[in-house]
Scaffold this motif. Structure first.
Motif, PDB file in Angstrom:
ATOM      1  N   LYS A   1     -44.908  45.289 -22.029  1.00  0.00           N
ATOM      2  CA  LYS A   1     -43.835  44.523 -22.651  1.00  0.00           C
ATOM      3  C   LYS A   1     -42.501  44.771 -21.955  1.00  0.00           C
ATOM      4  O   LYS A   1     -42.143  45.904 -21.639  1.00  0.00           O
ATOM      5  N   ILE A   2     -41.759  43.688 -21.706  1.00  0.00           N
ATOM      6  CA  ILE A   2     -40.428  43.790 -21.121  1.00  0.00           C
ATOM      7  C   ILE A   2     -39.427  44.100 -22.237  1.00  0.00           C
ATOM      8  O   ILE A   2     -39.338  43.363 -23.230  1.00  0.00           O
ATOM      9  N   ALA A   3     -38.697  45.168 -22.077  1.00  0.00           N
ATOM     10  CA  ALA A   3     -37.756  45.620 -23.110  1.00  0.00           C
ATOM     11  C   ALA A   3     -36.318  45.244 -22.744  1.00  0.00           C
ATOM     12  O   ALA A   3     -36.035  44.749 -21.650  1.00  0.00           O
ATOM     13  N   ASN A   4     -35.409  45.466 -23.695  1.00  0.00           N
ATOM     14  CA  ASN A   4     -33.960  45.353 -23.490  1.00  0.00           C
ATOM     15  C   ASN A   4     -33.485  43.932 -23.212  1.00  0.00           C
ATOM     16  O   ASN A   4     -32.467  43.735 -22.552  1.00  0.00           O
ATOM     17  N   LYS A   5     -34.187  42.944 -23.734  1.00  0.00           N
ATOM     18  CA  LYS A   5     -33.734  41.557 -23.585  1.00  0.00           C
ATOM     19  C   LYS A   5     -32.578  41.274 -24.553  1.00  0.00           C
ATOM     20  O   LYS A   5     -32.512  41.858 -25.631  1.00  0.00           O
ATOM     21  N   ILE A   6     -31.723  40.343 -24.178  1.00  0.00           N
ATOM     22  CA  ILE A   6     -30.663  39.894 -25.079  1.00  0.00           C
ATOM     23  C   ILE A   6     -30.944  38.486 -25.600  1.00  0.00           C
ATOM     24  O   ILE A   6     -30.134  37.918 -26.323  1.00  0.00           O
ATOM     25  N   SER A   7     -32.089  37.923 -25.235  1.00  0.00           N
ATOM     26  CA  SER A   7     -32.409  36.547 -25.611  1.00  0.00           C
ATOM     27  C   SER A   7     -33.893  36.451 -25.949  1.00  0.00           C
ATOM     28  O   SER A   7     -34.725  37.143 -25.351  1.00  0.00           O
ATOM     29  N   LEU A   8     -34.227  35.588 -26.937  1.00  0.00           N
ATOM     30  CA  LEU A   8     -35.616  35.420 -27.373  1.00  0.00           C
ATOM     31  C   LEU A   8     -36.293  36.772 -27.581  1.00  0.00           C
ATOM     32  O   LEU A   8     -37.392  37.022 -27.096  1.00  0.00           O
ATOM     33  N   ARG A   9     -35.646  37.619 -28.340  1.00  0.00           N
ATOM     34  CA  ARG A   9     -36.116  38.999 -28.478  1.00  0.00           C
ATOM     35  C   ARG A   9     -37.444  39.111 -29.231  1.00  0.00           C
ATOM     36  O   ARG A   9     -38.167  40.095 -29.074  1.00  0.00           O
ATOM     37  N   ILE A  10     -37.779  38.104 -30.026  1.00  0.00           N
ATOM     38  CA  ILE A  10     -39.045  38.141 -30.745  1.00  0.00           C
ATOM     39  C   ILE A  10     -40.219  37.842 -29.810  1.00  0.00           C
ATOM     40  O   ILE A  10     -41.334  38.303 -30.044  1.00  0.00           O
ATOM     41  N   VAL A  11     -39.979  37.076 -28.766  1.00  0.00           N
ATOM     42  CA  VAL A  11     -41.047  36.741 -27.820  1.00  0.00           C
ATOM     43  C   VAL A  11     -41.478  38.001 -27.071  1.00  0.00           C
ATOM     44  O   VAL A  11     -40.650  38.747 -26.560  1.00  0.00           O
ATOM     45  N   GLU A  12     -42.781  38.224 -27.014  1.00  0.00           N
ATOM     46  CA  GLU A  12     -43.307  39.387 -26.290  1.00  0.00           C
ATOM     47  C   GLU A  12     -43.582  38.997 -24.839  1.00  0.00           C
ATOM     48  O   GLU A  12     -44.716  38.710 -24.445  1.00  0.00           O
TER      49      GLU A  12
ATOM     50  N   GLY B   1     -19.272  35.478 -35.935  1.00  0.00           N
ATOM     51  CA  GLY B   1     -20.224  34.846 -35.040  1.00  0.00           C
ATOM     52  C   GLY B   1     -20.970  35.794 -34.128  1.00  0.00           C
ATOM     53  O   GLY B   1     -21.923  35.377 -33.457  1.00  0.00           O
ATOM     54  N   ILE B   2     -20.559  37.055 -34.075  1.00  0.00           N
ATOM     55  CA  ILE B   2     -21.289  38.010 -33.238  1.00  0.00           C
ATOM     56  C   ILE B   2     -22.140  38.968 -34.073  1.00  0.00           C
ATOM     57  O   ILE B   2     -22.711  39.920 -33.541  1.00  0.00           O
ATOM     58  N   VAL B   3     -22.248  38.694 -35.367  1.00  0.00           N
ATOM     59  CA  VAL B   3     -23.030  39.535 -36.267  1.00  0.00           C
ATOM     60  C   VAL B   3     -24.328  38.814 -36.613  1.00  0.00           C
ATOM     61  O   VAL B   3     -24.308  37.655 -37.032  1.00  0.00           O
ATOM     62  N   LEU B   4     -25.452  39.478 -36.453  1.00  0.00           N
ATOM     63  CA  LEU B   4     -26.754  38.858 -36.665  1.00  0.00           C
ATOM     64  C   LEU B   4     -26.919  38.333 -38.088  1.00  0.00           C
ATOM     65  O   LEU B   4     -27.637  37.354 -38.319  1.00  0.00           O
ATOM     66  N   ASP B   5     -26.249  38.973 -39.049  1.00  0.00           N
ATOM     67  CA  ASP B   5     -26.375  38.564 -40.450  1.00  0.00           C
ATOM     68  C   ASP B   5     -26.057  37.090 -40.663  1.00  0.00           C
ATOM     69  O   ASP B   5     -26.547  36.464 -41.603  1.00  0.00           O
ATOM     70  N   TYR B   6     -25.208  36.526 -39.815  1.00  0.00           N
ATOM     71  CA  TYR B   6     -24.799  35.133 -39.967  1.00  0.00           C
ATOM     72  C   TYR B   6     -25.645  34.174 -39.141  1.00  0.00           C
ATOM     73  O   TYR B   6     -25.358  32.974 -39.089  1.00  0.00           O
ATOM     74  N   ASP B   7     -26.652  34.669 -38.451  1.00  0.00           N
ATOM     75  CA  ASP B   7     -27.663  33.869 -37.719  1.00  0.00           C
ATOM     76  C   ASP B   7     -27.160  33.214 -36.433  1.00  0.00           C
ATOM     77  O   ASP B   7     -27.924  33.092 -35.472  1.00  0.00           O
ATOM     78  N   VAL B   8     -25.925  32.752 -36.404  1.00  0.00           N
ATOM     79  CA  VAL B   8     -25.485  31.963 -35.257  1.00  0.00           C
ATOM     80  C   VAL B   8     -25.501  32.779 -33.967  1.00  0.00           C
ATOM     81  O   VAL B   8     -25.709  32.233 -32.875  1.00  0.00           O
ATOM     82  N   ALA B   9     -25.319  34.103 -34.062  1.00  0.00           N
ATOM     83  CA  ALA B   9     -25.373  34.948 -32.862  1.00  0.00           C
ATOM     84  C   ALA B   9     -26.753  34.885 -32.215  1.00  0.00           C
ATOM     85  O   ALA B   9     -26.885  34.938 -30.981  1.00  0.00           O
ATOM     86  N   ARG B  10     -27.778  34.772 -33.028  1.00  0.00           N
ATOM     87  CA  ARG B  10     -29.148  34.665 -32.508  1.00  0.00           C
ATOM     88  C   ARG B  10     -29.331  33.359 -31.742  1.00  0.00           C
ATOM     89  O   ARG B  10     -29.902  33.339 -30.651  1.00  0.00           O
ATOM     90  N   PHE B  11     -28.838  32.259 -32.296  1.00  0.00           N
ATOM     91  CA  PHE B  11     -28.923  30.975 -31.601  1.00  0.00           C
ATOM     92  C   PHE B  11     -28.132  31.020 -30.291  1.00  0.00           C
ATOM     93  O   PHE B  11     -28.577  30.499 -29.262  1.00  0.00           O
ATOM     94  N   PHE B  12     -26.961  31.623 -30.350  1.00  0.00           N
ATOM     95  CA  PHE B  12     -26.099  31.729 -29.168  1.00  0.00           C
ATOM     96  C   PHE B  12     -26.815  32.494 -28.057  1.00  0.00           C
ATOM     97  O   PHE B  12     -26.811  32.076 -26.888  1.00  0.00           O
ATOM     98  N   SER B  13     -27.459  33.597 -28.395  1.00  0.00           N
ATOM     99  CA  SER B  13     -28.144  34.415 -27.399  1.00  0.00           C
ATOM    100  C   SER B  13     -29.424  33.754 -26.905  1.00  0.00           C
ATOM    101  O   SER B  13     -29.715  33.751 -25.700  1.00  0.00           O
ATOM    102  N   ASP B  14     -30.192  33.189 -27.819  1.00  0.00           N
ATOM    103  CA  ASP B  14     -31.470  32.593 -27.439  1.00  0.00           C
ATOM    104  C   ASP B  14     -31.301  31.393 -26.515  1.00  0.00           C
ATOM    105  O   ASP B  14     -32.186  31.093 -25.701  1.00  0.00           O
ATOM    106  N   ALA B  15     -30.177  30.719 -26.621  1.00  0.00           N
ATOM    107  CA  ALA B  15     -29.940  29.552 -25.769  1.00  0.00           C
ATOM    108  C   ALA B  15     -29.974  29.908 -24.290  1.00  0.00           C
ATOM    109  O   ALA B  15     -30.360  29.084 -23.451  1.00  0.00           O
ATOM    110  N   GLU B  16     -29.589  31.128 -23.956  1.00  0.00           N
ATOM    111  CA  GLU B  16     -29.517  31.514 -22.549  1.00  0.00           C
ATOM    112  C   GLU B  16     -30.886  31.498 -21.871  1.00  0.00           C
ATOM    113  O   GLU B  16     -31.013  31.085 -20.718  1.00  0.00           O
TER     114      GLU B  16
END
Length: 394
Positions: free
Chosen positions: A208-219, A352-367
């Motif tokens: 498994k590739i670790a330390n990703k900042i995007s699509l972190r759920i994907v293995e 917008g940079i806190v995961l609790d508000y969800d949008v940070a996840r969308f912002f990161s996953d877009a990359e």
């Protein structure tokens, strides 16, 4: 006309959902309910931990949503339209891009490789059972966009067995997949061949590739192949060169564009809700001109891209779909996605940079979505050649 606004898709400003038949809309609503009920509660915890919620594998197997694109396989015997499969990808990405990617790798890249590249016997053998999980191993540690010319993974035939050696990188689902479609260069003719490698095959190692900042759920995984022995019966019989790989990518690249649209919509809906609830200077953020400007620009991007993808699906369903069509969609829609997730995060301010508000996840996953299935630059070259007649590839 039936509006999807009643079902909570605030971004469907032109009611694109009405283009679906009643039967297709039932499947879409089933997808929507599955993502809301089964996936959404698991997303943030697993995204933060960088883990895939393996309980979803069984739930997807039982959902009836797998294999709908392939006639005769899955719960839905006739193949559904490209418009519906695109809208399903949108619906999944609207909740979480990682889970949508997991699903797309399996049902798109892996299953389509077997569907397009396998013999009828292989399709009958693997596709019904591929409610089990598949993966698609093309990219290599040193070769991404140029893998067609520089593929280092090799295949050597020894009687009725092939011996594979090499390495792959960024392979989604590979850590737990039951079947991995591995692309390798045949040492005899220097052409690319496809092989279905089963889980647990000796010499086939995933990490498994670790330390990703995007699509972190994907293995995503690094794969090492050391004298991996695959029977001739497990070589995709209708694959003779990289052109057959390109056919798979052409077909699935449009799905990535739909996924990017779903990410846009998910981020926009979050920003719209936040803007109407959050107050500053005694009034909702939604009451400020600058915030409305960001929301309307976002909605404009979403609506234009949705119309583009609607016509793209029609081209696919009519059989006149070409490489440049999916390449333009992937390049353009992912670029607009980057704008929308940035504006959505901006509306949230510091939250917008806190995961609790969800949008940070969308912002990161877009990359990640912006880069995989062909970078913007590579897709631009495909379209550029189509419109000018001149190849700018080097």
């Amino acid at each position: 006309m039936r509006s999807s606004m009643d079902d909570g898709i605030a971004a469907d400003f032109y009611d694109f959902e009405s283009a679906l038949s009643d039967e297709e809309r039932k499947i879409l609503l089933k997808t929507r309910a599955f993502m809301h009920d089964e996936v959404k509660p698991l997303v943030n915890e697993n995204w933060a931990a960088g883990t895939f919620p393996e309980e979803l594998i069984t739930k997807f197997r039982e959902s009836g949503l797998v294999g709908l694109s392939y006639e005769g396989y899955g719960e839905h015997r006739p193949a559904v339209s490209h418009l519906l499969t695109g809208m399903m990808a949108l619906e999944m990405s609207r909740v979480d891009a990682s889970v949508a990617t997991f699903f797309g790798v399996h049902t798109g890249l892996a299953m389509y490789s077997v569907h397009a590249g396998g013999s009828q016997e292989q399709r009958d053998r693997w596709l019904p059972g591929m409610a089990a999980i598949g993966a698609f191993a093309l990219t290599e540690p040193l070769d991404g966009s140029d893998v067609a010319a520089g593929m280092g993974t090799t295949a050597e035939r020894q009687g009725d067995t092939w011996v594979l050696n090499g390495a792959k990188r960024w392979i989604g689902n590979a850590t737990f997949a039951d079947h991995v479609v591995v692309w390798a260069r045949d040492l005899a003719d220097e052409q690319v061949k496809g092989f279905v490698v089963g889980k647990g095959t000796p010499g086939f190692v995933t990490e498994k590739i670790a330390n990703k900042i995007s699509l972190r759920i994907v293995e995503n995984a690094d794969i090492t192949l050391t004298d991996v022995r695959v029977p001739e019966a497990d070589r995709l019989q209708n694959v003779e060169s990289f052109r057959d790989v390109a056919e798979v990518l052409r077909a699935t690249r449009s799905g990535v564009a739909w996924q990017a649209l779903g990410v846009m919509i998910g981020a926009y809906e979050l920003a719209l809700a936040y803007a109407t609830e959050r107050e500053q200077f005694g009034r909702p953020l939604a009451g400020f001109q600058l915030v409305q400007d960001l929301l309307v620009k976002s909605l404009g991007n979403i609506t234009a891209c949705w119309g583009m993808l609607l016509q793209l699906a029609r081209l696919q369903d009519s059989g006149v779909f070409k490489d440049q069509h999916s390449s333009l969609a992937k390049a353009h829609v992912t670029a607009r996605m980057r704008e929308v997730v940035g504006w959505a995060r901006e509306i949230f301010g510091g939250n917008g940079i806190v995961l609790d508000y969800d949008v940070a996840r969308f912002f990161s996953d877009a990359e990640a979505i912006y880069s995989f299935e062909g970078t913007r630059e590579m897709n631009t070259l495909i379209v550029g050649k189509a419109v000018t007649g001149e190849s700018a590839f080097v």
